[in-house]
Write an enzyme that holds these catalytic residues in place. Sequence first.
Site, short mmCIF file in Angstrom:
data_model
loop_
_atom_site.label_atom_id
_atom_site.label_comp_id
_atom_site.label_asym_id
_atom_site.label_seq_id
_atom_site.Cartn_x
_atom_site.Cartn_y
_atom_site.Cartn_z
N ARG A 1 46.86 25.48 55.94
CA ARG A 1 46.15 26.59 55.31
C ARG A 1 44.74 26.74 55.87
NH1 ARG A 1 49.30 26.72 50.32
NH2 ARG A 1 48.58 28.41 49.02
N ARG B 1 56.20 36.87 38.36
CA ARG B 1 56.95 35.66 38.74
C ARG B 1 57.19 34.75 37.54
NH1 ARG B 1 54.96 31.95 43.55
NH2 ARG B 1 53.01 31.89 42.37
N ARG C 1 53.39 30.47 36.05
CA ARG C 1 52.51 29.43 36.60
C ARG C 1 51.08 29.64 36.13
NH1 ARG C 1 53.68 28.72 42.96
NH2 ARG C 1 51.44 28.92 43.11
P1 AP5 Z 1 51.32 27.25 46.80
O1 AP5 Z 1 52.31 26.77 45.83
O2 AP5 Z 1 51.55 27.02 48.25
O3 AP5 Z 1 51.04 28.76 46.45
P2 AP5 Z 1 50.86 30.06 47.37
O4 AP5 Z 1 50.69 29.94 48.81
O5 AP5 Z 1 49.78 30.77 46.63
O6 AP5 Z 1 52.24 30.71 47.33
P3 AP5 Z 1 53.10 30.99 46.11
O7 AP5 Z 1 53.95 29.81 45.76
O8 AP5 Z 1 52.23 31.52 44.97
O9 AP5 Z 1 53.95 32.23 46.57
P4 AP5 Z 1 55.18 32.37 47.58
O10 AP5 Z 1 54.72 33.05 48.82
O11 AP5 Z 1 55.96 31.09 47.72
O12 AP5 Z 1 56.02 33.45 46.77
P5 AP5 Z 1 57.38 33.32 45.92
O13 AP5 Z 1 58.54 33.06 46.81
O14 AP5 Z 1 57.19 32.41 44.74
O15 AP5 Z 1 49.87 26.60 46.49
C1 AP5 Z 1 49.36 26.50 45.18
C2 AP5 Z 1 48.02 25.78 45.21
O16 AP5 Z 1 48.19 24.43 45.73
C3 AP5 Z 1 46.93 26.39 46.12
O17 AP5 Z 1 46.23 27.43 45.47
C4 AP5 Z 1 46.04 25.15 46.41
O18 AP5 Z 1 45.21 24.86 45.32
C5 AP5 Z 1 47.07 24.03 46.55
N1 AP5 Z 1 47.54 23.86 47.94
C6 AP5 Z 1 48.83 24.01 48.39
N2 AP5 Z 1 48.92 23.78 49.71
C7 AP5 Z 1 47.65 23.47 50.14
C8 AP5 Z 1 47.08 23.16 51.40
N3 AP5 Z 1 47.84 23.13 52.52
N4 AP5 Z 1 45.75 22.90 51.47
C9 AP5 Z 1 44.99 22.90 50.36
N5 AP5 Z 1 45.45 23.22 49.13
C10 AP5 Z 1 46.77 23.49 49.00
O19 AP5 Z 1 57.50 34.85 45.39
C11 AP5 Z 1 56.54 35.40 44.50
C12 AP5 Z 1 57.25 36.36 43.50
O20 AP5 Z 1 57.69 37.53 44.20
C13 AP5 Z 1 58.51 35.76 42.85
O21 AP5 Z 1 58.58 36.22 41.53
C14 AP5 Z 1 59.69 36.33 43.69
O22 AP5 Z 1 60.88 36.42 42.94
C15 AP5 Z 1 59.12 37.70 44.10
N6 AP5 Z 1 59.57 38.13 45.42
C16 AP5 Z 1 59.73 37.36 46.53
N7 AP5 Z 1 60.09 38.12 47.59
C17 AP5 Z 1 60.13 39.42 47.14
C18 AP5 Z 1 60.43 40.68 47.76
N8 AP5 Z 1 60.77 40.74 49.05
N9 AP5 Z 1 60.38 41.79 47.01
C19 AP5 Z 1 60.05 41.73 45.69
N10 AP5 Z 1 59.76 40.58 45.03
C20 AP5 Z 1 59.79 39.42 45.76
#
Ligand code: AP5
Length: 208
Positions: free
Chosen positions: A88, A122, A155
């Site tokens: 990241r 979500r 979440r």
């Molecule tokens: P992390 O869990 O990695 O969160 P994120 O990157 O913010 O990603 P998300 O899990 O929120 O979303 P996603 O892209 O996976 O979407 P999803 O598939 O769920 O990180 C959380 C925290 O951990 C960070 O803030 C930080 O504090 C820490 N952290 C983690 N890694 C780190 C690192 N490397 N360095 C430092 N800190 C770190 O989908 C979202 C929603 O949309 C769902 O409801 C889904 O059903 C829907 N959806 C999905 N695709 C579609 C579509 N095509 N159309 C319509 N709806 C859709």
Amino acid sequence: MRVLVLGPPGAGKGTQVKFIVERFGIPHISTGDIFRQAVAKRTKLGLMVKQYLSEGKLVPDELTIDLVKRRLKKKDTWNGFVLDGFPRTLVQAKALDEMTDIDRVIYIKVSPKEIVRRLAGRRTCLSCKAVYHIKHNKPRKEGVCDGCGSPLRQRDDDKEDTIRDRLEVYNRQTVPLLRYYSRAGKLVTIDGSLGIEGIAEEIRKVLG
Ligand code: AP5
């Protein structure tokens, strides 16, 4: 198959990684899931990272890099893996280059407006971590996981203020990685405005 999935919070990285894992039988390594699990179990790591997660800030590089380094040494990664949420920052990307060679970087591109819509709707399974959406990816029974029957919840970091902070952090610290991987000839951009199946199909074409 050593794949990295990049994109803003809520782009659908976890949703798509599930399909890649099913297709190639390789492990899903999500730093976010590892951190959240540690918080839920109140481990030493969990206590260290709790506040960063609830405020939408990044966990310090040193801690995150060490965690991934240890995870990539496990036997189940020998035939490949999908990294979700790591790297990241540029520091993390450079550290990853020293650990292993990545074959492909899939970037799911989504507008900020759509991100808020996806994150606000979500719902996540408390037990098996399956992800749903109240409109686009509904469970069969409201509030209950199709897979394991456990309750679904929102979440802690999917509140509107925190979503805004996470997006700001993403723009400042993670967006520079797009250029980094594009220069390395590894970046493939996928249109994240497509539906879940449409994106999965595009990724299938890229990964074969
Ligand atoms: P992390 O869990 O990695 O969160 P994120 O990157 O913010 O990603 P998300 O899990 O929120 O979303 P996603 O892209 O996976 O979407 P999803 O598939 O769920 O990180 C959380 C925290 O951990 C960070 O803030 C930080 O504090 C820490 N952290 C983690 N890694 C780190 C690192 N490397 N360095 C430092 N800190 C770190 O989908 C979202 C929603 O949309 C769902 O409801 C889904 O059903 C829907 N959806 C999905 N695709 C579609 C579509 N095509 N159309 C319509 N709806 C859709």
